[in-house]
Scaffold this motif. Structure first.
Motif, PDB file in Angstrom:
ATOM      1  N   TYR A 349       0.710  -1.094   0.027  1.00 29.69           N
ATOM      2  CA  TYR A 349       0.114  -0.076   0.023  1.00 29.69           C
ATOM      3  C   TYR A 349       0.711   1.286   0.184  1.00 29.69           C
ATOM      4  CZ  TYR A 349      -3.854  -3.244   1.100  1.00 29.69           C
ATOM      5  OH  TYR A 349      -4.529  -3.901   1.090  1.00 29.69           O
ATOM      6  N   ALA A 350       0.374   2.204  -0.804  1.00 30.34           N
ATOM      7  CA  ALA A 350       1.199   3.538  -0.781  1.00 30.34           C
ATOM      8  C   ALA A 350       0.583   4.303   0.364  1.00 30.34           C
ATOM      9  CB  ALA A 350       0.895   4.416  -2.298  1.00 30.34           C
ATOM     10  N   TYR A 351       1.337   4.955   1.240  1.00 31.91           N
ATOM     11  CA  TYR A 351       0.955   5.714   2.317  1.00 31.91           C
ATOM     12  C   TYR A 351       0.320   7.062   1.784  1.00 31.91           C
ATOM     13  CZ  TYR A 351       2.807   2.143   5.346  1.00 31.91           C
ATOM     14  OH  TYR A 351       3.099   1.086   6.091  1.00 31.91           O
ATOM     15  N   ASP A 352       1.001   7.382   0.629  1.00 33.55           N
ATOM     16  CA  ASP A 352       0.490   8.670  -0.067  1.00 33.55           C
ATOM     17  C   ASP A 352       0.171   8.532  -1.586  1.00 33.55           C
ATOM     18  OD1 ASP A 352      -0.152  11.284  -1.130  1.00 33.55           O
ATOM     19  OD2 ASP A 352       1.334  12.319  -0.288  1.00 33.55           O
ATOM     20  N   ILE A 353      -1.057   8.049  -2.080  1.00 36.94           N
ATOM     21  CA  ILE A 353      -1.182   7.587  -3.501  1.00 36.94           C
ATOM     22  C   ILE A 353      -0.820   8.946  -4.299  1.00 36.94           C
ATOM     23  CG2 ILE A 353      -3.495   8.152  -3.688  1.00 36.94           C
ATOM     24  CD1 ILE A 353      -1.586   5.086  -5.092  1.00 36.94           C
ATOM     25  N   THR A 354      -0.823  10.011  -3.769  1.00 32.54           N
ATOM     26  CA  THR A 354      -0.640  11.453  -4.753  1.00 32.54           C
ATOM     27  C   THR A 354       0.732  11.485  -4.816  1.00 32.54           C
ATOM     28  OG1 THR A 354      -0.674  12.865  -2.836  1.00 32.54           O
ATOM     29  CG2 THR A 354      -2.915  12.293  -3.780  1.00 32.54           C
ATOM     30  N   HIS A 355       1.708  10.920  -4.319  1.00 35.13           N
ATOM     31  CA  HIS A 355       3.014  10.967  -4.460  1.00 35.13           C
ATOM     32  C   HIS A 355       3.405  10.828  -6.027  1.00 35.13           C
ATOM     33  CE1 HIS A 355       7.628  10.215  -4.150  1.00 35.13           C
ATOM     34  NE2 HIS A 355       7.576  11.131  -2.899  1.00 35.13           N
ATOM     35  N   PRO A 356       4.628  11.654  -6.516  1.00 33.87           N
ATOM     36  CA  PRO A 356       5.013  11.304  -7.832  1.00 33.87           C
ATOM     37  C   PRO A 356       5.232  10.131  -8.082  1.00 33.87           C
ATOM     38  CG  PRO A 356       5.685  13.332  -7.052  1.00 33.87           C
ATOM     39  CD  PRO A 356       5.123  12.751  -5.898  1.00 33.87           C
ATOM     40  N   LEU A 357       5.671   9.134  -7.214  1.00 34.89           N
ATOM     41  CA  LEU A 357       6.306   7.606  -7.556  1.00 34.89           C
ATOM     42  C   LEU A 357       5.196   6.798  -7.897  1.00 34.89           C
ATOM     43  CD1 LEU A 357       8.959   6.779  -7.020  1.00 34.89           C
ATOM     44  CD2 LEU A 357       8.539   5.711  -4.833  1.00 34.89           C
ATOM     45  N   TRP A 358       4.020   7.200  -7.298  1.00 34.51           N
ATOM     46  CA  TRP A 358       2.946   5.979  -7.826  1.00 34.51           C
ATOM     47  C   TRP A 358       1.811   6.498  -9.033  1.00 34.51           C
ATOM     48  CZ3 TRP A 358       5.408   2.865  -5.318  1.00 34.51           C
ATOM     49  CH2 TRP A 358       5.861   3.145  -3.953  1.00 34.51           C
ATOM     50  N   GLN A 359       2.409   7.320  -9.843  1.00 32.19           N
ATOM     51  CA  GLN A 359       1.426   8.011 -10.687  1.00 32.19           C
ATOM     52  C   GLN A 359       1.283   7.168 -12.048  1.00 32.19           C
ATOM     53  OE1 GLN A 359      -0.499  10.584  -9.501  1.00 32.19           O
ATOM     54  NE2 GLN A 359       0.388   9.929  -7.652  1.00 32.19           N
ATOM     55  N   GLY A 360       0.347   6.862 -12.563  1.00 36.17           N
ATOM     56  CA  GLY A 360       0.169   6.163 -13.849  1.00 36.17           C
ATOM     57  C   GLY A 360       0.354   4.672 -13.799  1.00 36.17           C
ATOM     58  N   LEU A 361      -0.022   4.219 -12.795  1.00 37.43           N
ATOM     59  CA  LEU A 361       0.060   2.667 -12.456  1.00 37.43           C
ATOM     60  C   LEU A 361      -1.302   1.835 -12.793  1.00 37.43           C
ATOM     61  CD1 LEU A 361       1.964   2.555  -8.858  1.00 37.43           C
ATOM     62  CD2 LEU A 361       3.100   2.944 -11.277  1.00 37.43           C
TER      63      LEU A 361
END
Length: 471
Positions: A349-361
């Motif tokens: 789970y991403a703790y902050d789904i808005t972080h740039p790392l988790w975009q476009g998945l």
């Protein structure tokens, strides 16, 4: 009473067998009779369109494919000029029909109580290169001028005068010379793709990189000598980020490769995890031999991605305290592990789904909004992990990461298995350090699988590259 049965290639598939038994029993009790006609078949034996385009029929896949010339542009009005089905069978389409085949059409064939549906697909001849690899290094394909550029370094171990190439092309195309053979890439090298009326010739240009902007670093002299897990990670970098290369720690320590334009370092270490920082230092002597130059890079704003056991290198850089090494670690072997079976692959789970790392998945249907999938059905994972568990001095995400490391948690599952550390200037982002201690950060499966969610690995890495370099 009648039941509809589906007969495929002579085999009858009965859906709801128990229900049929119940129905037949009920009919017998009420003194009614019924009959099921399954004596025939529902095969399509021939289909011709416009009097000249004969179909290839794949009964197993229920696909009827018709190839037309590369410049054919009237698929919206095609006439069925010949259609032969099994004796006694009927179909929803007939000879003389004009149909729009811009999109696939369903051909429904019935024979008594049997039926079979086929997809009728019309495809233009096509000779397009989808992927090019030179000794595992991915080339950048320009479809406009049909050129391919592959970037390699002198220390990559690739002999350009006799290098193996692989090609993935459009469905029915063939290439010459054949994929999997060798060629001389010290000069422009041509590969021709053909599919009936379609033909394209691509020219490959191999470029030697003097000053790479991104590096995968490892123990081995070249990529091919790395273990399979690290090799797959290294080949992803060199094949997906322009101007990237592989370098050994010895190359860096001895000044064999220029670091002048380097903006990004990827260090992914697949080995038994270390329970202490001292254990990492004692074992990773080759990495430590280049530490002074790595520290210089971090100090000048170069971004780092550290995977698995390599997360301890963040301590060596000075990006987090020496006593902040992960407290929950375990090792895996050379690819063995649990087969990820079923339709719900592992995730964190991403703790902050808005972080740039988790975009476009890509995400699993119905999954939690912050679930991050990196593996697929049938993927085999060795699961080597270096993460933070919530016990002792590590009380929750704040205690595990912020208080101990000075960084912040990015993801995990009742743990912190991904986290980021500040750049030397004290800011997050450009020049910072991303740590992927999760076993789910995996690049190589020794068993075959269909890639879907594993594509997220590349998306995450590209996000990390842009985030840490500002490009």
């Amino acid at each position: 009473m009648k039941a509809i049965l589906n007969k495929i290639c002579g085999t009858i598939t009965v859906i709801g067998y128990c229900l049929l038994v119940f129905v037949f029993a009920s009919c017998a009790k009420d003194d009614h009779t019924g009959s099921i006609n399954v004596s025939g078949s529902c095969l399509v034996e021939e289909l011709v369109l416009n009097g000249q385009y004969k179909a290839t029929i794949n009964t197993e896949k229920r696909l009827i494919k018709v190839k037309v010339p590369v410049d054919f542009n009237t698929k919206n009005d095609m006439e069925i000029t010949s259609l032969t089905v099994s004796a006694g069978a009927k179909s929803n389409l007939k000879v003389g029909d004009h149909i729009n085949l811009d999109a696939d059409k369903t051909l429904h064939v019935t024979n008594g109580d049997l039926f079979m549906d086929y997809q009728v697909a019309v495809r233009n001849d096509e000779a397009i290169m989808k992927l090019f690899l030179l000794e595992g290094v991915k080339g950048a394909i320009n479809q406009e001028d049909k050129s391919i550029t592959v970037s390699v370094t002198a220390n990559s171990g690739v002999d350009l005068s006799n290098a193996t190439f692989e090609v993935e092309c459009s469905e029915d195309a063939t290439c010459s010379p054949a994929s999997g053979t060798k060629g001389n890439f010290t000069e422009p090298f041509q590969i021709t793709l053909t599919d009936n009326t379609a033909s394209n010739t691509y020219t490959v240009y191999a470029v030697l990189i003097d000053k790479p902007k991104a590096l995968f670093v490892g123990e081995a002299e070249n990529i091919e000598m790395l273990n399979d897990e690290e090799k797959a990670a290294a080949k992803w970098l060199t094949g997906n980020i322009t101007g990237s290369a592989y370098a050994s720690w010895s190359d860096i320590a001895n000044g064999n490769i220029s670091l002048d334009e380097c903006k990004f370092i990827f260090f992914h270490r697949h080995c038994p995890s270390y329970g202490t920082y001292n254990g990492f230092v004692d074992a990773e002597t080759t990495a430590m031999s280049a530490l002074s130059k790595m520290k210089d890079l971090w100090q000048r704003g170069v971004g780092f991605v550290l995977g698995r056991s390599a997360v301890n290198f963040a301590i060596a850089l000075g990006a987090m305290p020496e006593d902040a090494y992960p407290n929950n670690v375990w090792g895996g072997g050379g690819g063995e592990g649990s087969d990820l079976m079923g339709d719900d692959p592992w995730h964190f789970y991403a703790y902050d789904i808005t972080h740039p790392l988790w975009q476009g998945l890509k995400t699993y249907p119905g999954a939690a909004e912050n679930a991050v999938y990196t593996l697929d059905k049938d993927y085999t994972i060795c699961n080597t992990t270096s993460q933070y568990g919530f016990w002792g001095d590590y009380e929750g995400r704040e205690g595990a990461v912020e208080a101990k490391t000075g960084g912040r948690a990015l993801g995990g599952d009742n743990s912190v298995s991904s986290w980021e550390l500040k750049a030397a200037n004290g800011e997050y982002g450009k020049g910072g350090v991303i740590c992927f201690g999760s076993g789910l950060f995996d690049w190589n499966s020794p068993t075959p699988y269909t890639s879907n969610y594993h594509d997220n690995m590349g998306a995450i890495m590209l996000n990390a590259f842009h985030y840490l370099t500002g490009e």
